[in-house]
Design an enzyme around this catalytic site. Structure first.
Site, mmCIF file in Angstrom:
data_model
loop_
_atom_site.group_PDB
_atom_site.id
_atom_site.type_symbol
_atom_site.label_atom_id
_atom_site.label_comp_id
_atom_site.label_asym_id
_atom_site.label_seq_id
_atom_site.Cartn_x
_atom_site.Cartn_y
_atom_site.Cartn_z
ATOM 1 N N ASP A 10 0.529 -1.228 -0.058
ATOM 2 C CA ASP A 10 -0.624 0.108 0.179
ATOM 3 C C ASP A 10 1.244 1.211 0.292
ATOM 4 O O ASP A 10 2.096 1.096 0.113
ATOM 5 C CB ASP A 10 -0.866 0.122 1.139
ATOM 6 C CG ASP A 10 -2.234 1.293 1.102
ATOM 7 O OD1 ASP A 10 -2.660 1.459 0.081
ATOM 8 O OD2 ASP A 10 -1.992 1.774 2.156
ATOM 9 N N SER A 11 0.538 2.277 0.266
ATOM 10 C CA SER A 11 0.971 3.824 -0.013
ATOM 11 C C SER A 11 1.607 4.364 1.440
ATOM 12 O O SER A 11 2.289 4.926 1.321
ATOM 13 C CB SER A 11 0.147 4.874 -0.411
ATOM 14 O OG SER A 11 -0.976 4.752 -0.188
ATOM 15 N N TYR A 42 -0.816 8.693 -2.640
ATOM 16 C CA TYR A 42 -0.526 7.854 -4.032
ATOM 17 C C TYR A 42 -1.443 9.580 -4.294
ATOM 18 O O TYR A 42 -1.344 9.233 -5.828
ATOM 19 C CB TYR A 42 -0.506 6.544 -3.823
ATOM 20 C CG TYR A 42 0.384 6.005 -4.152
ATOM 21 C CD1 TYR A 42 2.275 6.069 -3.609
ATOM 22 C CD2 TYR A 42 0.606 4.043 -4.050
ATOM 23 C CE1 TYR A 42 2.957 5.329 -2.934
ATOM 24 C CE2 TYR A 42 1.906 3.508 -4.430
ATOM 25 C CZ TYR A 42 2.492 3.474 -3.722
ATOM 26 O OH TYR A 42 3.953 3.518 -3.825
ATOM 27 N N GLY A 43 -2.223 9.452 -4.057
ATOM 28 C CA GLY A 43 -3.633 10.357 -5.095
ATOM 29 C C GLY A 43 -3.350 11.681 -5.188
ATOM 30 O O GLY A 43 -3.799 12.157 -6.735
ATOM 31 N N CYS A 73 -3.997 -0.710 -2.529
ATOM 32 C CA CYS A 73 -4.285 0.611 -2.276
ATOM 33 C C CYS A 73 -5.108 0.799 -3.511
ATOM 34 O O CYS A 73 -5.441 -0.248 -4.922
ATOM 35 C CB CYS A 73 -3.130 0.569 -2.465
ATOM 36 S SG CYS A 73 -2.871 2.753 -3.366
ATOM 37 N N ASN A 74 -6.250 1.532 -3.309
ATOM 38 C CA ASN A 74 -7.626 1.624 -4.541
ATOM 39 C C ASN A 74 -6.198 2.557 -4.959
ATOM 40 O O ASN A 74 -6.678 2.251 -6.558
ATOM 41 C CB ASN A 74 -8.615 2.842 -4.086
ATOM 42 C CG ASN A 74 -9.419 1.726 -3.150
ATOM 43 O OD1 ASN A 74 -10.300 0.758 -3.784
ATOM 44 N ND2 ASN A 74 -9.062 1.003 -2.283
ATOM 45 N N THR A 75 -5.962 3.365 -5.153
ATOM 46 C CA THR A 75 -5.174 4.609 -6.200
ATOM 47 C C THR A 75 -4.191 2.769 -6.984
ATOM 48 O O THR A 75 -4.116 3.957 -8.119
ATOM 49 C CB THR A 75 -4.093 5.384 -5.780
ATOM 50 O OG1 THR A 75 -5.384 6.008 -4.911
ATOM 51 C CG2 THR A 75 -3.564 6.452 -7.037
ATOM 52 N N GLU A 153 -6.443 7.832 10.693
ATOM 53 C CA GLU A 153 -4.596 7.793 10.810
ATOM 54 C C GLU A 153 -4.743 8.471 11.967
ATOM 55 O O GLU A 153 -3.778 8.714 12.858
ATOM 56 C CB GLU A 153 -4.064 8.894 9.695
ATOM 57 C CG GLU A 153 -4.678 7.795 9.078
ATOM 58 C CD GLU A 153 -2.575 7.802 7.653
ATOM 59 O OE1 GLU A 153 -2.560 9.262 8.325
ATOM 60 O OE2 GLU A 153 -2.539 7.046 7.129
ATOM 61 N N CYS A 185 -12.254 2.839 -0.008
ATOM 62 C CA CYS A 185 -10.150 3.094 1.002
ATOM 63 C C CYS A 185 -10.147 1.991 1.683
ATOM 64 O O CYS A 185 -11.501 2.227 2.741
ATOM 65 C CB CYS A 185 -10.883 4.234 1.364
ATOM 66 S SG CYS A 185 -9.211 5.257 2.152
ATOM 67 N N THR A 186 -8.915 1.174 1.909
ATOM 68 C CA THR A 186 -8.432 0.533 2.858
ATOM 69 C C THR A 186 -8.682 1.404 4.249
ATOM 70 O O THR A 186 -8.369 0.145 4.458
ATOM 71 C CB THR A 186 -6.811 -0.297 2.261
ATOM 72 O OG1 THR A 186 -6.321 0.902 2.024
ATOM 73 C CG2 THR A 186 -6.852 -0.500 1.205
ATOM 74 N N HIS A 187 -8.895 2.635 4.166
ATOM 75 C CA HIS A 187 -8.695 3.415 5.824
ATOM 76 C C HIS A 187 -9.874 2.543 6.096
ATOM 77 O O HIS A 187 -10.688 2.837 7.421
ATOM 78 C CB HIS A 187 -8.944 4.597 5.742
ATOM 79 C CG HIS A 187 -7.082 5.276 5.938
ATOM 80 N ND1 HIS A 187 -6.459 4.766 4.869
ATOM 81 C CD2 HIS A 187 -6.739 5.891 6.395
ATOM 82 C CE1 HIS A 187 -5.239 4.718 5.020
ATOM 83 N NE2 HIS A 187 -5.397 5.329 6.065
#
Length: 266
Positions: A10-11, A42-43, A73-75, A153, A185-187
């Protein structure tokens, strides 16, 4: 049976929600997680940069003996997945978008399946494009939620402040009368219960981490790559270490994680 590890990247550390879901679905598997904290987020990076980072990280994970790669990571899934498939044709590579797209396209005949995600993922239109390609009868409204990642976060979830912010995003007019909402989003698995609270059981909230974990399980079985027993320790690597990342990583993985720095860009 194959006891080599699964590589997940992931980023940053948000992809640990995917790692956690994979560990729950596949308890015999060992993982090597790489968070590219030197380049997050990464966005706001170019497609070319994201592809370059993703290639380098995938090569690093394969050098560690990984038998499959999960792009958590979606991006990176939107911009680098096809490139990685071409570059590493013999390696099973799984992204966080396609399994969720397939799930929605198959489960819902018509109606609205919405997406809540970061600005970068919303701008890419990866979910509407892919879902409508598989099922043109579905409408796919989107809502960008830029405050949610920093909020999560900082540990602000499951409280009045986070619920108010979430409610504000979910009150968008284009989300009226939806059947399902993709947490893109992975968050976001960390706020799933708050999203469900807003909808009061009327909308299916789709946690991409759990969908991806089940898909990974199917891929490993199909390829004959399942581990038959737990073997060795999981590894958690970042490209730029700070103690705050290690502290925050507990939120995403659900237990204490020891991060090791590997400067693969030097």
């Amino acid at each position: 049976m194959n006891n080599k590890p699964i590589g997940i990247f992931d980023s940053g550390i948000g992809g640990l929600t995917v790692a956690k879901a994979i560990k729950e679905a596949l308890p015999n598997e060992r993982i090597i997680y790489f968070g590219d904290t030197a380049h997050l987020p990464y966005g706001d990076k170019s497609k070319e940069s994201i592809r370059a980072y993703s290639k380098r990280i995938t090569g690093f994970l394969l050098s560690k003996g990984c038998k499959a790669i999960v792009i958590a990571c979606n991006t990176a899934s939107a911009h680098a997945y096809s490139e990685l498939r071409k570059f590493y044709p013999k390696v099973p590579i799984i992204n966080v978008v396609n399994p969720t797209v397939n799930y929605c396209a198959e489960k819902f005949d018509a109606g609205k399946v919405a997406v809540m995600a970061t600005k970068g993922t919303i701008k890419s239109r990866i979910y509407p494009r892919k879902i409508k390609k598989k099922n043109p009868a579905l409408e796919v409204p989107q809502v960008a939620a830029p405050l949610l990642v920093p909020m999560i976060e900082e540990g602000y979830f499951n409280n009045n402040i986070s619920q108010t912010i979430i409610n504000s995003y979910l009150s968008a007019k284009n989300l009226q009368d939806i059947q399902a909402l993709i947490l893109g989003c992975t968050h976001y698995p960390l706020i799933k219960s708050e999203v469900e609270h807003f909808f009061q059981g009327d909308v299916e909230v789709i946690d991409s981490a759990s969908v991806v974990a089940e898909f990974t399980k199917k891929v490993l079985k199909k390829e004959g790559l399942e581990a038959d027993k737990p073997e060795g320790k999981d590894q958690f690597i970042v490209s730029d270490y700070t103690s705050s990342f290690e502290e925050t990583s507990k939120l995403f993985f659900g237990k204490s994680v020891h991060l090791v720095e590997e400067r693969i860009w030097d």
